[in-house]
Design an enzyme around this catalytic site. Structure first.
Site, PDB file in Angstrom:
ATOM      1  N   LYS A  81      30.324  -2.651 -27.065  1.00 22.48           N
ATOM      2  CA  LYS A  81      30.119  -1.750 -28.206  1.00 22.48           C
ATOM      3  C   LYS A  81      30.438  -0.306 -27.861  1.00 22.48           C
ATOM      4  O   LYS A  81      30.639   0.521 -28.759  1.00 22.48           O
ATOM      5  CB  LYS A  81      28.689  -1.895 -28.727  1.00 22.48           C
ATOM      6  CG  LYS A  81      28.431  -3.249 -29.389  1.00 22.48           C
ATOM      7  CD  LYS A  81      26.961  -3.478 -29.711  1.00 22.48           C
ATOM      8  CE  LYS A  81      26.742  -4.878 -30.295  1.00 22.48           C
ATOM      9  NZ  LYS A  81      25.318  -5.211 -30.476  1.00 22.48           N
ATOM     10  N   ALA A 105      29.547  -8.934 -23.750  1.00 26.13           N
ATOM     11  CA  ALA A 105      28.480  -8.821 -24.752  1.00 26.13           C
ATOM     12  C   ALA A 105      28.423  -7.399 -25.310  1.00 26.13           C
ATOM     13  O   ALA A 105      29.457  -6.767 -25.507  1.00 26.13           O
ATOM     14  CB  ALA A 105      27.152  -9.270 -24.157  1.00 26.13           C
ATOM     15  N   SER A 106      27.233  -6.890 -25.550  1.00 24.86           N
ATOM     16  CA  SER A 106      27.093  -5.616 -26.270  1.00 24.86           C
ATOM     17  C   SER A 106      27.515  -4.400 -25.467  1.00 24.86           C
ATOM     18  O   SER A 106      27.577  -3.298 -26.021  1.00 24.86           O
ATOM     19  CB  SER A 106      25.652  -5.450 -26.752  1.00 24.86           C
ATOM     20  OG  SER A 106      25.362  -6.391 -27.771  1.00 24.86           O
ATOM     21  N   THR A 107      27.800  -4.557 -24.162  1.00 26.33           N
ATOM     22  CA  THR A 107      28.383  -3.418 -23.448  1.00 26.33           C
ATOM     23  C   THR A 107      29.739  -3.052 -24.060  1.00 26.33           C
ATOM     24  O   THR A 107      30.183  -1.911 -23.945  1.00 26.33           O
ATOM     25  CB  THR A 107      28.557  -3.709 -21.951  1.00 26.33           C
ATOM     26  OG1 THR A 107      29.502  -4.767 -21.763  1.00 26.33           O
ATOM     27  CG2 THR A 107      27.227  -4.088 -21.308  1.00 26.33           C
TER      28      THR A 107
END
Length: 481
Positions: free
Chosen positions: A221, A217-219
């Site tokens: 990014k 997921a957004s980790t």
């Protein structure tokens, strides 16, 4: 006559030499392969009758051999099994060895090359060789804290020393009791194994390093941000389009921004705001601009795609190939077919904390023979320079803002700069459940610990609170020592 005597004598010497060489080969060189042969029942019984070395945490045995009153001299016993079972594994009469019992089986049994002279001495003295003891890098306080935070939920916690790669905590939940599989009662062992394998919660899987892996997921990014800064096309001042929905090329669907953040406040976002509020559309735009090869290469620079031995075998994390543009946009936010272990996510944060240098994670501090001499010990090992110190420093500052002013404020520790990033992975649950992440490190100016926390099957309102407050307690467990 003398010639015949001489020939007879030479033949006798030759036969004796051949016999001696054969005995030496079998005793010292072929012994381990013969012992390992699956049909060698005597070897199997001998192993269970041997004083196998202990697996220790801070000097306290978590796996040890104790005298047994049955057909075998010793019984393998596991202490704090739910905390350490995924690390120790089990040593089973029926199913063999797993975990460190398998990975360091030669050392624990006394059969490693480094223990050759110990075996020679034991052979001449008539004593049974004693296995080496293995001391882990695990911090018992941090391990207990991580276990208690996960209690009752599926998930994992991994904590690393960013400078050395030492694994300070590694917990997978639910756990299991390896004592059930190390019993000398084959029927009881088989019954326990059948029950554990049939359990839909899959307690035998070490979620920290194996299994089906997680969408990060957004980790992920963090990887996008590194790629953007390395490209030279983006700086912290760059303004990136931040629409609330981004049409996915070639489809009739859109990629929305994170509904729980403050992304609606800006139509244009710089990297600080986009990371702080975990806005999806700016990072998807960056990936579409830089291209699949750039994002994949950056991920590989942080360890994606690489098998690891810690010495447990780690399943490689995955960044998919041959993506179309919509798949690339989803991959940029750690969805689609991107898959990662919690260890990989912790390694990513640890690399940023360590000025862009990625250290090899290691679970073993020392291996000592029965006379306490060191056979092996932890030597910090650099895997690669994943990014420049300048880029790592910029990303570190951005991750501090995520905790100070963004959606990861629950991880803040009073008086300490904490760097972090949250993530919410959609798993296609009919109940709207997700996998919730936090990764980060502290103190940001002198990192002592980097970690990853993941809770499975939580609702979006609960997930971020669980991961960030758990991270705070883990940071405090290290910093308050």
């Amino acid at each position: 006559m003398n010639r015949a005597i001489r020939r007879t004598w030479m033949a006798g010497v030759a036969a004796f030499t051949v016999l001696l060489l054969a005995l030496t080969y079998v005793q010292f060189f072929a012994a381990r392969s013969l012992e390992a042969h699956p049909w060698n029942n005597r070897s199997l019984y001998d192993q269970f009758g041997a004083d196998r070395g202990s697996i220790l945490v801070d000097g306290d045995p978590k796996a040890s051999s104790v005298p047994s009153d049955d057909d075998f001299e010793y019984q393998r016993v596991y202490t704090d099994p739910l905390l350490y079972g995924h690390l120790t594994g089990y040593f089973s009469l029926v199913y063999g060895a797993t975990g460190l019992e398998a990975a360091l089986g030669e050392e624990l049994s006394g059969a490693s090359d480094e223990q050759f002279y110990d075996r020679v001495v034991a052979m001449f003295s008539g004593d049974q060789p004693t296995g080496a003891s293995v001391e882990l890098t695990i911090d018992p306080v941090l391990q207990r804290t991580a276990h208690d935070l996960l209690q009752g939920r599926k998930g994992s916690v991994v904590a690393l020393d960013p400078e050395t790669g030492a694994i300070l905590a590694m917990v997978s939940s639910p756990g299991y009791d390896p004592n059930e599989l190390a019993s000398h009662d084959p029927a009881a062992v088989i019954s326990a194994a059948e029950r554990l394998n049939a359990d839909p919660e899959q307690p035998l899987i070490n979620r920290a390093i194996a299994g089906d892996l997680y969408a990060p997921a957004s980790t992920f990014k963090i990887i996008d941000t590194v790629a953007a800064l390395e490209s030279g096309k983006y700086t912290t001042d760059s303004q990136i389009p931040n629409p609330q929905e981004l049409p996915l090329p070639g489809t009739d669907v859109t990629l929305p921004n994170f509904v729980g953040g403050g992304c609606t406040a800006r139509a244009q976002a710089d990297l600080e705001f986009a990371l702080e509020q975990s806005c999806n559309t700016p990072f998807a735009s960056i990936a579409l601009d830089l291209g699949e090869d750039t994002i994949r290469r950056t991920a590989q620079n942080f360890g994606y795609g690489e098998p690891l031995s810690i010495p447990l075998q780690v399943t490689p994390s995955i960044f998919p190939e041959e993506l179309n543009e919509s798949q690339l946009a989803l991959s940029a936010i750690g969805q689609y077919d991107v898959r990662a272990t919690p260890l990989q996510v912790a390694m990513t944060s640890a690399t940023i904390a360590n000025d862009g240098v990625q250290m090899k994670p290691k679970l073993v501090r020392t291996v000592r023979s029965a006379d306490l001499s060191v056979i092996d010990e932890l030597n910090p090992e650099q895997l690669r320079r994943s990014t420049s110190a300048d880029v790592a420093g910029t990303v570190k500052d951005l991750m501090v803002e995520v905790v100070d002013d963004g959606i990861a404020q629950g991880a803040a520790v009073p008086g300490v700069e904490v760097a972090g990033k949250t993530g919410t992975a959609e798993i296609g649950s009919d109940e709207g459940l997700n996998d919730a992440w936090f990764t980060g490190f502290a103190p940001a100016d002198d990192p002592q610990v980097a970690l990853a926390v993941v809770f499975e099957d939580v609702d979006i309102a609960t997930g971020s609170g669980l991961t960030t407050t758990s991270a705070k307690q883990l940071f405090e467990a290290v910093l308050n020592k």
